[in-house]
Design a protein around this motif. Structure first.
Motif, PDB file in Angstrom:
ATOM      1  N   ILE A   1     -49.809 -27.775 -87.875  1.00  0.00           N
ATOM      2  CA  ILE A   1     -50.533 -26.821 -88.705  1.00  0.00           C
ATOM      3  C   ILE A   1     -49.557 -26.142 -89.663  1.00  0.00           C
ATOM      4  CG2 ILE A   1     -52.008 -24.766 -88.672  1.00  0.00           C
ATOM      5  CD1 ILE A   1     -52.742 -25.644 -85.745  1.00  0.00           C
ATOM      6  N   LYS A   2     -49.668 -26.510 -90.912  1.00  0.00           N
ATOM      7  CA  LYS A   2     -48.895 -25.885 -91.998  1.00  0.00           C
ATOM      8  C   LYS A   2     -49.900 -25.553 -93.092  1.00  0.00           C
ATOM      9  CE  LYS A   2     -44.635 -28.360 -90.970  1.00  0.00           C
ATOM     10  NZ  LYS A   2     -43.595 -29.241 -91.486  1.00  0.00           N
ATOM     11  N   ASP A   3     -49.502 -25.632 -94.362  1.00  0.00           N
ATOM     12  CA  ASP A   3     -50.470 -25.454 -95.440  1.00  0.00           C
ATOM     13  C   ASP A   3     -51.535 -26.530 -95.346  1.00  0.00           C
ATOM     14  OD1 ASP A   3     -49.191 -23.231 -96.444  1.00  0.00           O
ATOM     15  OD2 ASP A   3     -48.008 -24.375 -97.888  1.00  0.00           O
ATOM     16  N   ASN A   4     -51.107 -27.755 -95.066  1.00  0.00           N
ATOM     17  CA  ASN A   4     -52.039 -28.822 -94.757  1.00  0.00           C
ATOM     18  C   ASN A   4     -52.010 -29.033 -93.239  1.00  0.00           C
ATOM     19  OD1 ASN A   4     -49.386 -29.932 -94.941  1.00  0.00           O
ATOM     20  ND2 ASN A   4     -50.274 -31.967 -94.954  1.00  0.00           N
ATOM     21  N   ILE A   5     -52.958 -29.783 -92.738  1.00  0.00           N
ATOM     22  CA  ILE A   5     -53.059 -30.049 -91.297  1.00  0.00           C
ATOM     23  C   ILE A   5     -52.918 -31.556 -91.091  1.00  0.00           C
ATOM     24  CG2 ILE A   5     -54.486 -29.791 -89.222  1.00  0.00           C
ATOM     25  CD1 ILE A   5     -54.000 -27.110 -90.638  1.00  0.00           C
ATOM     26  N   VAL A   6     -52.098 -31.943 -90.129  1.00  0.00           N
ATOM     27  CA  VAL A   6     -52.002 -33.346 -89.736  1.00  0.00           C
ATOM     28  C   VAL A   6     -52.481 -33.450 -88.297  1.00  0.00           C
ATOM     29  CG1 VAL A   6     -50.489 -35.326 -89.355  1.00  0.00           C
ATOM     30  CG2 VAL A   6     -50.076 -33.799 -91.301  1.00  0.00           C
TER      31      VAL A   6
ATOM     32  N   SER B   1     -57.456 -37.018 -99.489  1.00  0.00           N
ATOM     33  CA  SER B   1     -56.172 -37.444 -98.931  1.00  0.00           C
ATOM     34  C   SER B   1     -56.390 -38.761 -98.202  1.00  0.00           C
ATOM     35  CB  SER B   1     -55.609 -36.376 -97.986  1.00  0.00           C
ATOM     36  OG  SER B   1     -56.509 -36.127 -96.937  1.00  0.00           O
ATOM     37  N   CYS B   2     -55.336 -39.254 -97.585  1.00  0.00           N
ATOM     38  CA  CYS B   2     -55.414 -40.518 -96.856  1.00  0.00           C
ATOM     39  C   CYS B   2     -55.059 -40.315 -95.398  1.00  0.00           C
ATOM     40  CB  CYS B   2     -54.448 -41.546 -97.447  1.00  0.00           C
ATOM     41  SG  CYS B   2     -55.090 -42.336 -98.918  1.00  0.00           S
ATOM     42  N   GLY B   3     -55.653 -41.140 -94.596  1.00  0.00           N
ATOM     43  CA  GLY B   3     -55.306 -41.220 -93.195  1.00  0.00           C
ATOM     44  C   GLY B   3     -54.982 -42.662 -92.874  1.00  0.00           C
ATOM     45  N   ASN B   4     -54.685 -42.906 -91.614  1.00  0.00           N
ATOM     46  CA  ASN B   4     -54.282 -44.235 -91.199  1.00  0.00           C
ATOM     47  C   ASN B   4     -54.858 -44.520 -89.818  1.00  0.00           C
ATOM     48  OD1 ASN B   4     -52.523 -46.583 -91.720  1.00  0.00           O
ATOM     49  ND2 ASN B   4     -51.515 -45.887 -89.849  1.00  0.00           N
ATOM     50  N   CYS B   5     -55.351 -45.725 -89.625  1.00  0.00           N
ATOM     51  CA  CYS B   5     -55.832 -46.166 -88.321  1.00  0.00           C
ATOM     52  C   CYS B   5     -55.118 -47.471 -87.973  1.00  0.00           C
ATOM     53  CB  CYS B   5     -57.341 -46.372 -88.345  1.00  0.00           C
ATOM     54  SG  CYS B   5     -57.991 -46.969 -86.774  1.00  0.00           S
ATOM     55  N   TYR B   6     -54.386 -47.455 -86.864  1.00  0.00           N
ATOM     56  CA  TYR B   6     -53.653 -48.632 -86.408  1.00  0.00           C
ATOM     57  C   TYR B   6     -54.246 -49.086 -85.077  1.00  0.00           C
ATOM     58  CZ  TYR B   6     -49.927 -51.550 -84.576  1.00  0.00           C
ATOM     59  OH  TYR B   6     -49.211 -52.598 -84.032  1.00  0.00           O
ATOM     60  N   LEU B   7     -54.766 -50.304 -85.044  1.00  0.00           N
ATOM     61  CA  LEU B   7     -55.278 -50.901 -83.818  1.00  0.00           C
ATOM     62  C   LEU B   7     -54.139 -51.693 -83.177  1.00  0.00           C
ATOM     63  CD1 LEU B   7     -58.747 -52.138 -85.142  1.00  0.00           C
ATOM     64  CD2 LEU B   7     -58.201 -49.995 -83.961  1.00  0.00           C
ATOM     65  N   LYS B   8     -53.679 -51.246 -82.046  1.00  0.00           N
ATOM     66  CA  LYS B   8     -52.460 -51.783 -81.440  1.00  0.00           C
ATOM     67  C   LYS B   8     -52.607 -53.237 -80.991  1.00  0.00           C
ATOM     68  CE  LYS B   8     -50.908 -47.262 -79.892  1.00  0.00           C
ATOM     69  NZ  LYS B   8     -50.590 -46.416 -78.728  1.00  0.00           N
ATOM     70  N   LYS B   9     -53.656 -53.540 -80.244  1.00  0.00           N
ATOM     71  CA  LYS B   9     -53.819 -54.885 -79.701  1.00  0.00           C
ATOM     72  C   LYS B   9     -53.935 -55.928 -80.808  1.00  0.00           C
ATOM     73  CE  LYS B   9     -56.606 -57.357 -76.296  1.00  0.00           C
ATOM     74  NZ  LYS B   9     -57.778 -57.251 -75.399  1.00  0.00           N
TER      75      LYS B   9
END
Length: 117
Positions: free
Chosen positions: A40-45, A65-73
């Protein structure tokens, strides 16, 4: 580092109480089989990780903004387009209203620190 209790509400689901660890501007808690970390800063991750996936979402108030989704298997990675409608925060609470454009998913996340009194 301090241990805290938090209440989490996602969309219209009831609040759920979790034990968390707070380190400066970071809150970490376990949601069933998923490790959740908030910076928690000015933006939130926000990151959510379990044995199957790692999702990272970057929230900037009233911005895309952008996010990321990584499917491990599957060893598969995809970007998530996010629109943050609002971020409301103070010393003990946080609300994020956002829309994941990629999945057409509207979300409302609430966190509140609670006392043991």
């Amino acid at each position: 580092m301090s241990k805290i209790n938090i209440r989490i509400k996602i969309n219209n689901e009831p609040f759920i109480i979790y034990q968390a660890i707070k380190i400066n501007n970071k809150i970490i808690y376990n949601d069933n089989d998923c490790l959740v970390t908030l910076i928690i800063k000015d933006n939130i991750v926000m990151t959510r990780e379990n044995k199957d996936y790692l999702i990272s979402l970057d929230f900037i108030n009233k911005q895309d903004s952008c996010g990321n989704c990584y499917l491990k298997k599957e060893n598969f990675n995809t970007l998530l387009d996010i629109k943050t409608n609002s971020i409301i925060k103070d010393k003990t609470s946080l609300q994020i209203k956002y829309y994941i454009k990629t999945t057409k998913c509207k979300m409302h996340y609430e966190l509140e620190e609670i006392n043991d009194n």
